[in-house]
Structure formats: structure tokens, C-alpha cells
Write a protein that holds these residues in place. Structure first.
Motif, PDB file in Angstrom:
ATOM      1  N   LYS A  59       0.827  -1.207   0.000  1.00  0.00           N
ATOM      2  CA  LYS A  59       0.000   0.000   0.000  1.00  0.00           C
ATOM      3  C   LYS A  59       0.868   1.266   0.000  1.00  0.00           C
ATOM      4  O   LYS A  59       0.651   2.178  -0.784  1.00  0.00           O
ATOM      5  N   GLN A  60       1.873   1.325   0.873  1.00  0.00           N
ATOM      6  CA  GLN A  60       2.734   2.500   0.956  1.00  0.00           C
ATOM      7  C   GLN A  60       3.585   2.659  -0.304  1.00  0.00           C
ATOM      8  O   GLN A  60       3.786   3.772  -0.791  1.00  0.00           O
ATOM      9  N   SER A  65      -0.201   4.847  -1.172  1.00  0.00           N
ATOM     10  CA  SER A  65      -1.320   4.877  -0.214  1.00  0.00           C
ATOM     11  C   SER A  65      -2.565   5.485  -0.848  1.00  0.00           C
ATOM     12  O   SER A  65      -3.216   6.364  -0.286  1.00  0.00           O
TER      13      SER A  65
END
Length: 176
Positions: A37-38, A42
């Protein structure tokens, strides 16, 4: 001389492969596997009219100006000294525009990057009444949504808690 040149070229090829390919692929793979995700920004997605669309990032502040939204920090980048005359004038102007008795400092001072995705808990709570009136909601419901979007730690009197503006606004839209 020829032997030194060949050894040098071999070293260049070896280190180009190690640093330019192997290292890059390894770091990218680890990032994608452990922090997907990061590593992908995000990104926050929402279904709009049957289609999933990107509406922002939880790491980058977006500007919300409507009375029915939680407002973040001013997005104009500021490298001004906190005691400069220009900074004082900007803050005073923002306080007048807000037309509120007490206003947390993070709502009238811009950050160095202009991209803060979060504001202080006090900054969020100071906007509850305006949002509740604009959305015809109970203040307690707006407070509950804000509390659900608090991130950070609180250990006794020491706190790093803050509120994600995009998360709150997304939940406010979903509650209608």
C-alpha cells in the motif's frame, strides 16, 4: 595496461548490474511484498457511479473548502519565520476569515511542504459545529467520525495524535 582496462570494464559491468539492477529489483520486490500500500502511494479509492475511482492519497493532503467538509491546513507552502511580519499578517488574515473565537494554530499556519494530510485533534474538533450544521447531522455523529480517523499515539500527557482529513471527509460523504 590492457589488463587494467579489462579489469576496470569488468568492475563497471559488475557494479552496474549489482547496484543498478539487483539492488533496485530487490528493494522494489521487498517494498511491494511487505509494504504494498505504501509503495504504491497509499492511494484511496471509492466507488462512484458503479466505477472505482482514485479520490486521493492518505499521505498527501487534499484541499476541501465546502462548509460540509473538514478543512485541513492551508496548502500554500510557507518557509516564513514564525516571528516574521508577513507570517503574522497571513495568520491574522486567516483568523479573520475563520470568524471563530479560538482556532488551533495548525488551521492558520501553512506547513513547509503544503501537503499535510492530517490536522490536530483540536483542529478537527473545532470544526464539528460547522460541519454538523452544513450536513444537518448531530454533533455527536460528526465527533464520532473524527474519533474513528485519529492516528498516532497518546501516552499520558504526551500525544502525537492527529486526524486524517481525507478519511473524515470520506466517511462524512458515506454517512449521507
Amino acid at each position: 595496461m590492457k589488463k587494467i582496462m579489462i579489469t576496470s570494464l569488468k568492475s563497471i559491468v559488475l557494479f552496474t548490474l549489482l547496484c543498478g539492477v539487483v539492488y533496485t529489483v530487490t528493494v522494489t520486490a521487498v517494498g511491494q511484498i511487505l509494504f504494498s500500500k505504501q509503495a504504491n502511494g497509499s492511494v484511496v479509492k471509492q466507488e462512484i457511479n458503479g466505477k472505482t475511482e482514485v479520490i486521493g492519497s492518505s499521505l498527501i493532503g487534499q484541499t476541501f473548502t465546502g462548509e460540509n467538509y473538514l478543512h485541513g491546513r492551508p496548502t500554500k507552502v510557507s518557509q516564513l519565520s514564525p516571528v516574521s511580519k508577513i507570517q503574522e499578517e497571513l495568520v491574522n488574515e486567516r483568523v479573520k476569515q475563520a470568524d471563530v473565537k479560538e482556532l488551533p494554530i495548525d488551521l492558520v499556519t501553512a506547513s513547509a511542504s503544503g501537503l499535510d494530510p492530517e490536522i490536530s485533534v483540536d483542529g478537527a474538533m473545532s470544526q464539528v459545529e460547522r460541519i454538523a450544521v452544513a450536513r444537518n447531522m448531530k454533533k455527536a455523529d460528526v465527533r464520532a467520525i473524527i474519533k474513528q480517523n485519529i492516528v498516532g499515539l497518546k501516552m499520558g500527557s504526551i500525544s502525537s495524535q492527529r486526524v486524517n482529513v481525507l478519511g473524515v471527509n470520506q466517511q462524512l460523504d458515506e454517512s449521507e
